[in-house]
Design a protein around this motif. Structure first.
Motif, PDB file in Angstrom:
ATOM      1  N   VAL A 299      -8.448  -2.905  -7.534  1.00 43.75           N
ATOM      2  CA  VAL A 299      -8.504  -2.294  -6.209  1.00 43.75           C
ATOM      3  C   VAL A 299      -7.264  -1.426  -6.031  1.00 43.75           C
ATOM      4  O   VAL A 299      -6.143  -1.876  -6.286  1.00 43.75           O
ATOM      5  N   VAL A 471     -12.234   0.071  -7.566  1.00 40.43           N
ATOM      6  CA  VAL A 471     -12.575   0.477  -6.204  1.00 40.43           C
ATOM      7  C   VAL A 471     -11.378   1.204  -5.605  1.00 40.43           C
ATOM      8  O   VAL A 471     -10.267   0.675  -5.600  1.00 40.43           O
ATOM      9  N   TYR A 473      -9.731   2.989  -2.284  1.00 38.63           N
ATOM     10  CA  TYR A 473      -9.739   3.190  -0.843  1.00 38.63           C
ATOM     11  C   TYR A 473      -8.756   4.288  -0.475  1.00 38.63           C
ATOM     12  O   TYR A 473      -7.767   4.510  -1.179  1.00 38.63           O
TER      13      TYR A 473
END
Length: 552
Positions: A299, A471, A473
């Motif tokens: 992440v 992922v 963000y």
């Protein structure tokens, strides 16, 4: 026509009467996968060094030049001892930064000053860009090179009547190379790494993802190399690498154009025939990737649109399962592919979605990507990707859909081979891997893929335990990422738009209007997948014109 020299050098000839130019290139069957920890990046560094000249090219005084190089090597040994001492202090927590000039000893500083003085002396002897200058003066164009995980390729277009010049120039830099400016070129490559990796929105994260995905395989380190290796690599280490992988038995050349094959073979024997065979055959990478037993997940928060990357371990180039995996990727990819239709057009949760198979020389992977639309999350895109994969595991692809993809694949292959340059590159890449002959046999293998093959490989390779997921963000407070002009563009396209803004800031109104006309024409010529970026660039130019004209 294939001709094998006595020293193991391979020459491939494709005469095409009527073209006054010859696409000429050669390949060293070596890439970053052939490196080891400590010298990562050396294959790419050699791509740079091969343009530095020879005993005959690039210097005004070869004897002085070689003497200075020998002195530089000796100084680097002493400097490296000082650097090791600083690094040891850094590892023990005694220094905040191992490269801090204030932490150097007096001897270290004196060595560096002596080193810089030698570099200055050497620079006075050098003839910069001598290689390209000679080629350009004789009508050569497009000289360049590239390094990948598996190969290093050098290429140029030369007039047919200058073919002997090409044979002499290329054989000379292989038989009499002088790797001058080695230590300064390390810094150039380090800066290239900074621009391509460290300064891009997700470059550092992509590099970390690669290292996470490949547990043991050498595909896990970057082609450009790790920073500590670039800083510490010695010329002696690099020369050992060169002697092993740039030997005649690890090289191949391709000529495509209007030339006499008999004359080309005679020139090859005369010039490339003087290269020496390696003392021992180059070793293939010994370390293979360990089987992945559990899902890996990363992440990251970056200056980018929220997105997800899903990657599975698959198969190397030439494996019997690669053709169905390639065709499966083509079913998913493109504006007419399943991912775009489902995630972008039907569900409206993504602005872009694509994926496909990458079969390298020793390993393989299948990667899928999706960028979340504003109001959607990367997790929703990830779920949508898995749903399309599950469909392929259960449902047989229709013969019509499969044939459409095969037709597109055949058309793409034809386009790649239509030009002299494209054919030359494809032959070099194939010869460095499974052999050039597969350029003729592979199309039939892909055409033979069946719906049952697609379903079988989907079930075999798309399992949770063999995948890695990244992922991304959007970083909090990243106002530029909220720019609607950048929405839906890839990171590379966003970077192009940002660079455009910087460039046009220096233009006046007349220059901007001329630039706008060219950019508007570019929109009409751009392929569908690149049209959004082209339109964004036109908008940037118009916005800048409005600012200037409004201020007048």
């Amino acid at each position: 026509i294939e001709h094998q020299l006595d020293n193991g050098f391979t020459l491939l000839l494709v005469p095409t009467p009527g073209d006054p130019n010859v696409a000429a290139g050669w390949v060293a069957k070596v890439g970053s996968v052939n490196e080891r920890p400590g010298i990562t990046g050396v294959a790419h560094l050699f791509e740079h060094m091969m343009f530095k000249g020879t005993h005959a090219l690039g210097t005004r005084d070869i004897d002085q030049d070689l003497e200075i190089i020998e002195q530089l090597d000796a100084l680097r040994v002493d400097i490296q001892e000082e650097e090791i001492a600083l690094d040891r202090r850094y590892q023990l927590g005694e220094l905040d930064e191992p490269n801090d000039p204030a932490a150097r000893t007096m001897r270290h500083q004196e060595l560096l000053e002596e080193f810089d003085a030698l570099l200055s002396r050497q620079s006075e002897l050098l003839i910069k860009e001598d290689f390209s200058r000679i080629y350009a003066g004789e009508g050569g164009s497009g000289m360049n090179a590239f390094t990948s995980y598996d190969v290093t390729v050098y290429f140029i277009n030369v007039p047919a009547n200058k073919l002997e010049l090409w044979f002499w120039m290329e054989s000379d830099r292989l038989s009499n190379p002088v790797f001058r400016e080695f230590y300064s070129e390390r810094s150039v490559v380090h800066e290239e790494r900074r621009l391509r990796t460290d300064s891009t929105p997700i470059g550092k994260f992509q590099e970390q993802f690669e290292a996470m995905f490949w547990q043991s395989s050498p595909y896990g380190w970057p082609v450009v190399g790790w920073p500590s290796d670039l800083e510490g690599m010695t010329r002696e280490e690099a020369l050992t690498f060169f002697d092993t992988y740039y030997a005649s038995n690890n090289l191949a050349a391709v000529l495509v154009g209007d030339f006499d094959p008999d004359e080309a073979i005679a020139l090859a024997n005369r010039y490339f025939g003087r290269l020496t065979r390696g003392a021992r055959p180059p070793l293939e990478p010994r370390t293979r990737e360990m089987p992945q037993l559990a899902e890996k997940r990363m992440v990251a928060y970056a200056e980018t649109n929220p997105q997800v990357v899903v990657r599975y371990h698959s198969v190397r180039d030439g494996h019997v399962d690669e053709p169905p995996l390639v065709v499966l990727g083509q079913l998913l990819n493109g504006r007419t592919g399943r991912l775009y239709k489902s995630l972008v057009e039907e569900q409206g949760i993504a602005t872009a979605a694509f994926g496909g198979q990458s079969g390298f020389k020793y390993e393989g992977m299948f990667e899928l990507r999706g960028t979340a639309k504003q109001g959607s999350t990367p997790e929703e895109v990830e779920t949508g990707i898995y749903a399309e994969l599950e469909r392929l595991k259960v449902e047989l692809v229709s013969e019509r859909e499969l044939q459409k993809v095969k037709n597109q694949n055949a058309a793409s292959t034809f386009r790649d081979l239509r030009s002299n340059f494209g054919l030359m590159i494809q032959l070099l890449l194939r010869e460095s891997n499974r052999g050039w002959e597969h350029i003729n046999t592979d199309p039939a293998v892909y055409e033979a893929v069946t719906p049952e093959d697609i379903r079988r490989v989907a079930n075999a390779y798309f399992t949770p335990e063999t995948r890695a997921v990244a992922v991304y963000y959007r970083r909090d407070g990243d106002q530029e990422a909220d720019d609607p002009l950048l929405a839906g563009l890839s990171d590379e396209e966003q970077q192009q738009v940002r660079q455009m803004r910087t460039m046009i800031a220096q233009m006046d109104v007349d220059a901007l209007n001329q630039f706008l006309a060219r950019a508007e024409q570019m929109i009409t010529q751009a392929p569908p997948e690149a049209r959004d970026a082209a339109e964004a660039m036109v908008t940037v130019i118009r916005q800048r014109l409005d600012e200037l004209e409004g201020g007048q």
